[in-house]
Scaffold this motif. Structure first.
Motif, mmCIF file in Angstrom:
data_model
loop_
_atom_site.group_PDB
_atom_site.id
_atom_site.type_symbol
_atom_site.label_atom_id
_atom_site.label_comp_id
_atom_site.label_asym_id
_atom_site.label_seq_id
_atom_site.Cartn_x
_atom_site.Cartn_y
_atom_site.Cartn_z
ATOM 1 N N ALA A 33 2.598 10.399 3.360
ATOM 2 C CA ALA A 33 1.292 10.350 2.694
ATOM 3 C C ALA A 33 1.123 11.586 1.821
ATOM 4 C CB ALA A 33 0.161 10.282 3.714
ATOM 5 N N LEU A 71 -7.176 5.743 2.051
ATOM 6 C CA LEU A 71 -6.150 6.159 1.093
ATOM 7 C C LEU A 71 -5.314 4.938 0.697
ATOM 8 C CD1 LEU A 71 -5.479 8.968 -0.091
ATOM 9 C CD2 LEU A 71 -3.687 9.154 1.616
ATOM 10 N N PRO A 72 -5.107 4.699 -0.604
ATOM 11 C CA PRO A 72 -4.379 3.493 -1.018
ATOM 12 C C PRO A 72 -2.908 3.512 -0.626
ATOM 13 C CG PRO A 72 -4.848 4.890 -2.919
ATOM 14 C CD PRO A 72 -5.526 5.514 -1.744
ATOM 15 N N ARG A 73 -2.371 2.348 -0.386
ATOM 16 C CA ARG A 73 -0.947 2.167 -0.081
ATOM 17 C C ARG A 73 -0.191 2.246 -1.394
ATOM 18 N NH1 ARG A 73 2.252 2.647 3.573
ATOM 19 N NH2 ARG A 73 3.189 1.085 4.863
ATOM 20 N N ARG A 74 0.907 3.015 -1.419
ATOM 21 C CA ARG A 74 1.711 3.157 -2.631
ATOM 22 C C ARG A 74 3.183 3.056 -2.272
ATOM 23 N NH1 ARG A 74 -1.961 4.358 -6.421
ATOM 24 N NH2 ARG A 74 -3.566 5.873 -5.994
ATOM 25 N N GLU A 80 0.948 10.516 -6.933
ATOM 26 C CA GLU A 80 -0.486 10.596 -6.723
ATOM 27 C C GLU A 80 -0.803 10.328 -5.259
ATOM 28 O OE1 GLU A 80 -2.509 7.408 -8.953
ATOM 29 O OE2 GLU A 80 -0.530 6.836 -9.613
ATOM 30 N N GLY A 82 -1.778 8.866 -1.813
ATOM 31 C CA GLY A 82 -1.580 7.541 -1.238
ATOM 32 C C GLY A 82 -0.763 7.605 0.032
#
Length: 185
Positions: A33, A71-74, A80, A82
């Motif tokens: 992360a 927090l977005p999954r990337r 950035e 994620g």
């Protein structure tokens, strides 16, 4: 011609055995992360801080205290903020989880590329950055932290942490504080 066919057959077999993917080569850092800002409550005069969680319970606390639930999954390179992996991916028999806090240029996002322990009391973090096709980075400072999985052999044992010094990119002027999570402010 026969050697080429044999090579192709062996590589195909290797791919099937490894789940149709190539083995990981190079540095053994897995980014789990990336979050904006340093860990809340962490105020260090160092250039960077590496906080190590040697067991599952400490790693879970590190995750809960540092990785926001929204927090977005990337996928791919951690340019950035994620989530890029899960704690369930970590084999604590072979790995530790660590929180690296530092800063990056606003125009050249950075991440941890490698961590190495020389066995003599020094840990070095090697960074990477994406210059986004340019030939320089702005000199603004944007604090960030990354949760990473590291091979145990790349960090000192917890009993050996007192007295361990750290560097970033092999430069002694870029001081790195190394400690067990959470490092006291």
């Amino acid at each position: 011609m026969r050697a080429t066919r044999t090579t192709i057959i062996l590589l195909t077999g290797l791919l099937l055995l490894t789940g149709c993917s190539w083995p990981t080569l190079g540095p053994s850092v897995q980014t789990l992360a990336k979050v904006e800002g340093w860990r809340p409550g962490l105020e260090e005069d160092a250039f960077a801080v590496l906080e190590i969680a040697y067991d599952d319970a400490t790693a879970r606390a590190l995750w809960e205290e540092n990785v926001p639930a929204d927090l977005p999954r990337r996928e791919g390179t951690p340019l950035e903020a994620g989530v890029f992996g899960e704690l369930g991916d970590v084999d604590f028999a072979e790995q530790v989880v660590a929180l690296y806090s530092s800063g990056q240029s606003g125009s050249c996002p950075g991440w941890v590329r490698d961590v190495d322990h020389d066995g003599a009391g020094t840990v070095d973090v090697t960074r990477a950055e994406d210059m986004r096709g340019g030939d320089g980075c702005t000199d603004d400072y944007n604090a960030f932290r990354v949760v990473v999985a590291l091979d145990r052999e790349d960090v000192p044992d917890s009993a050996d942490l007192p007295g361990v010094t750290g560097t970033v990119d092999g430069l002694a002027v870029l001081t790195l504080v190394v400690g067990e999570y959470p490092v006291a402010p």
